[in-house]
Design a protein around this motif. Structure first.
Motif, PDB file in Angstrom:
ATOM      1  N   ASP A  78      31.583  19.110 -23.954  1.00  0.00           N
ATOM      2  CA  ASP A  78      32.364  18.642 -25.095  1.00  0.00           C
ATOM      3  C   ASP A  78      33.860  18.531 -24.774  1.00  0.00           C
ATOM      4  O   ASP A  78      34.720  18.978 -25.535  1.00  0.00           O
ATOM      5  CB  ASP A  78      32.157  19.543 -26.318  1.00  0.00           C
ATOM      6  CG  ASP A  78      32.007  18.727 -27.607  1.00  0.00           C
ATOM      7  OD1 ASP A  78      30.896  18.253 -27.890  1.00  0.00           O
ATOM      8  OD2 ASP A  78      33.014  18.544 -28.308  1.00  0.00           O
ATOM      9  N   PRO A 119      36.267  15.567 -24.387  1.00  0.00           N
ATOM     10  CA  PRO A 119      36.253  14.132 -24.630  1.00  0.00           C
ATOM     11  C   PRO A 119      37.282  13.359 -23.805  1.00  0.00           C
ATOM     12  O   PRO A 119      38.490  13.610 -23.912  1.00  0.00           O
ATOM     13  CB  PRO A 119      36.575  14.027 -26.124  1.00  0.00           C
ATOM     14  CG  PRO A 119      37.409  15.243 -26.400  1.00  0.00           C
ATOM     15  CD  PRO A 119      36.885  16.323 -25.503  1.00  0.00           C
ATOM     16  N   ARG A 160      27.258  17.717 -24.887  1.00  0.00           N
ATOM     17  CA  ARG A 160      28.094  17.659 -26.086  1.00  0.00           C
ATOM     18  C   ARG A 160      27.334  18.253 -27.268  1.00  0.00           C
ATOM     19  O   ARG A 160      26.101  18.362 -27.257  1.00  0.00           O
ATOM     20  CB  ARG A 160      28.468  16.219 -26.418  1.00  0.00           C
ATOM     21  CG  ARG A 160      27.281  15.395 -26.903  1.00  0.00           C
ATOM     22  CD  ARG A 160      27.716  14.196 -27.713  1.00  0.00           C
ATOM     23  NE  ARG A 160      26.552  13.456 -28.201  1.00  0.00           N
ATOM     24  CZ  ARG A 160      26.603  12.449 -29.067  1.00  0.00           C
ATOM     25  NH1 ARG A 160      27.779  12.058 -29.543  1.00  0.00           N
ATOM     26  NH2 ARG A 160      25.514  11.835 -29.461  1.00  0.00           N
ATOM     27  N   SER A 217      29.608  17.038 -32.920  1.00  0.00           N
ATOM     28  CA  SER A 217      31.003  17.274 -32.567  1.00  0.00           C
ATOM     29  C   SER A 217      31.896  16.135 -33.039  1.00  0.00           C
ATOM     30  O   SER A 217      31.624  14.965 -32.760  1.00  0.00           O
ATOM     31  CB  SER A 217      31.137  17.432 -31.043  1.00  0.00           C
ATOM     32  OG  SER A 217      32.496  17.460 -30.664  1.00  0.00           O
ATOM     33  N   MET A 247      33.396  14.419 -29.865  1.00  0.00           N
ATOM     34  CA  MET A 247      32.539  13.656 -28.952  1.00  0.00           C
ATOM     35  C   MET A 247      31.575  12.768 -29.734  1.00  0.00           C
ATOM     36  O   MET A 247      30.355  12.866 -29.572  1.00  0.00           O
ATOM     37  CB  MET A 247      31.765  14.611 -28.045  1.00  0.00           C
ATOM     38  CG  MET A 247      32.593  15.263 -26.973  1.00  0.00           C
ATOM     39  SD  MET A 247      32.914  14.171 -25.564  1.00  0.00           S
ATOM     40  CE  MET A 247      31.323  14.160 -24.772  1.00  0.00           C
ATOM     41  N   GLY A 298      31.261   9.273 -26.118  1.00  0.00           N
ATOM     42  CA  GLY A 298      30.194   9.517 -25.158  1.00  0.00           C
ATOM     43  C   GLY A 298      29.827   8.260 -24.392  1.00  0.00           C
ATOM     44  O   GLY A 298      29.631   8.297 -23.161  1.00  0.00           O
ATOM     45  N   SER A 338      22.812  15.939 -25.521  1.00  0.00           N
ATOM     46  CA  SER A 338      23.324  16.275 -26.847  1.00  0.00           C
ATOM     47  C   SER A 338      22.545  17.465 -27.388  1.00  0.00           C
ATOM     48  O   SER A 338      21.311  17.441 -27.415  1.00  0.00           O
ATOM     49  CB  SER A 338      23.182  15.082 -27.796  1.00  0.00           C
ATOM     50  OG  SER A 338      23.994  13.998 -27.389  1.00  0.00           O
ATOM     51  N   HIS A 366      31.655  21.122 -31.875  1.00  0.00           N
ATOM     52  CA  HIS A 366      32.439  21.198 -30.632  1.00  0.00           C
ATOM     53  C   HIS A 366      32.195  22.505 -29.875  1.00  0.00           C
ATOM     54  O   HIS A 366      32.070  22.505 -28.652  1.00  0.00           O
ATOM     55  CB  HIS A 366      33.924  21.060 -30.962  1.00  0.00           C
ATOM     56  CG  HIS A 366      34.827  21.269 -29.787  1.00  0.00           C
ATOM     57  ND1 HIS A 366      34.815  20.449 -28.681  1.00  0.00           N
ATOM     58  CD2 HIS A 366      35.768  22.232 -29.526  1.00  0.00           C
ATOM     59  CE1 HIS A 366      35.705  20.877 -27.800  1.00  0.00           C
ATOM     60  NE2 HIS A 366      36.284  21.957 -28.289  1.00  0.00           N
TER      61      HIS A 366
END
Length: 326
Positions: A168, A170, A263, A267, A270, A275, A290, A296
């Protein structure tokens, strides 16, 4: 707050709204925790430190030296104890170390901070903890701000690692607005007692987290007692004396080792477009995982699901070759 061009995400704030945080209702008592969590945080570990550019950098270590190395890296304003209930699940098969960056947790503060120094701290802890002693190269697992430090390490020293798992962190597309951390450097507030301090703890960027036992655990490790009360351990002036990196996307592509991305599926940092951009930068040739019902702070929201996903990923890496040129 959202990440800035240098990848800063604050994982622990210096101040709380007047109504306090979710731990306020416990009035200093420890929230009930499941047995697995209690067993995990009771797992013995070694504590040590290594000098890096004049500062002592603290770290913890689980498992046996000589086994494959696994370095766990926390986010902004956090510390190594965020991994205390994750690391034991890997200690049977790995030599596991979790560091605390300078200016955070129990590590020393500096006059100035920069990404190259944080990266040097990663390398120094990996060396001192014996993560390079095994026949196979170590792996880094890094959350949030720690993921951006790891990108620097991957671009400069990635050939010394099997891979990096970015959790996570980004890397935003160019059209997405960026905001950096506040640079006010206000002193950390001092609270009269531990209960008052715990009651002001919250996660940042703000999010719900139902696992109050995990929040309480990391909150207690985030505080220190001094003569006039309790206050946060991290240096509030880090970002007033910080030299950023402005090209995380270039570093993501420049990594000299395998990469995987994890992630939280919910979140705010993200979302799908971020992504997709990161996967595009990597040629859609890397694992992208995921974690359902996680935001997050993935390891707080869904710790056992995170452990399961990471175990599966590391097992797959142990028996496969990369699908892209590195």
């Amino acid at each position: 707050m959202s990440s800035g061009p240098e990848g800063i995400v604050r994982d622990q704030p210096t101040e709380m709204p007047s109504e306090g945080g979710p731990l306020l209702e416990y009035r200093g008592a420890v929230p009930p925790a499941p047995a697995w969590f209690q067993d995990a945080v009771a797992t013995p570990y070694e504590s040590d430190s290594v000098a890096v550019n004049g500062a002592q950098v603290r770290y913890q270590r689980w498992g046996q030296r000589g086994k494959p190395g696994l370095l766990l890296v926390h986010g902004n304003g956090a510390h190594a104890h965020w991994w205390d209930f994750i690391a034991p699940y890997f200690a049977e098969h790995y030599n596991v170390a979790a560091l605390t960056f300078s200016g955070m947790g129990e590590s020393d503060w500096r006059e100035t901070y920069d990404m190259a120094t944080f990266s040097a701290e990663q390398m120094a802890v990996a060396e001192d903890a014996g993560l390079f002693d095994a026949e196979v190269k170590p792996i880094i697992v890094a959350h949030s701000f720690g993921g951006f430090v790891t990108l620097v390490t991957g671009a400069e020293h990635g050939d010394r690692f099997t891979g990096m798992v970015i959790v996570d962190s980004p890397v935003n597309p160019p059209e997405r607005p960026h905001r950096g951390p506040p640079r006010s450097g206000r002193p950390n507030r001092v609270y009269d007692d531990l209960a008052s301090a715990l009651g002001r703890f919250r996660l940042a960027p703000p999010q719900l987290c139902e696992n109050y036992y995990a929040m309480d655990y990391i909150a207690r490790w985030s505080l220190k007692k001094q003569d006039d009360g309790w206050t946060w351990k991290f240096d509030p002036s880090i970002w007033t004396h910080f030299e950023p990196n402005d090209a995380p996307g270039d570093m993501l592509k420049a990594a000299k080792c395998r990469i995987a991305i994890i992630r939280g599926e919910e979140s705010d940092l993200m979302p799908n477009d971020v992504g997709d951009y990161m996967r595009k930068l990597l040629g859609h040739q890397v694992p992208f995982i995921s974690i359902p019902h996680a935001r997050h702070h993935v390891m707080l929201d869904q710790p056992l699901a995170f452990v399961s996903a990471l175990r599966t990923l590391l097992a797959e890496w142990d028996h496969s070759e990369p699908h892209r040129s590195i």
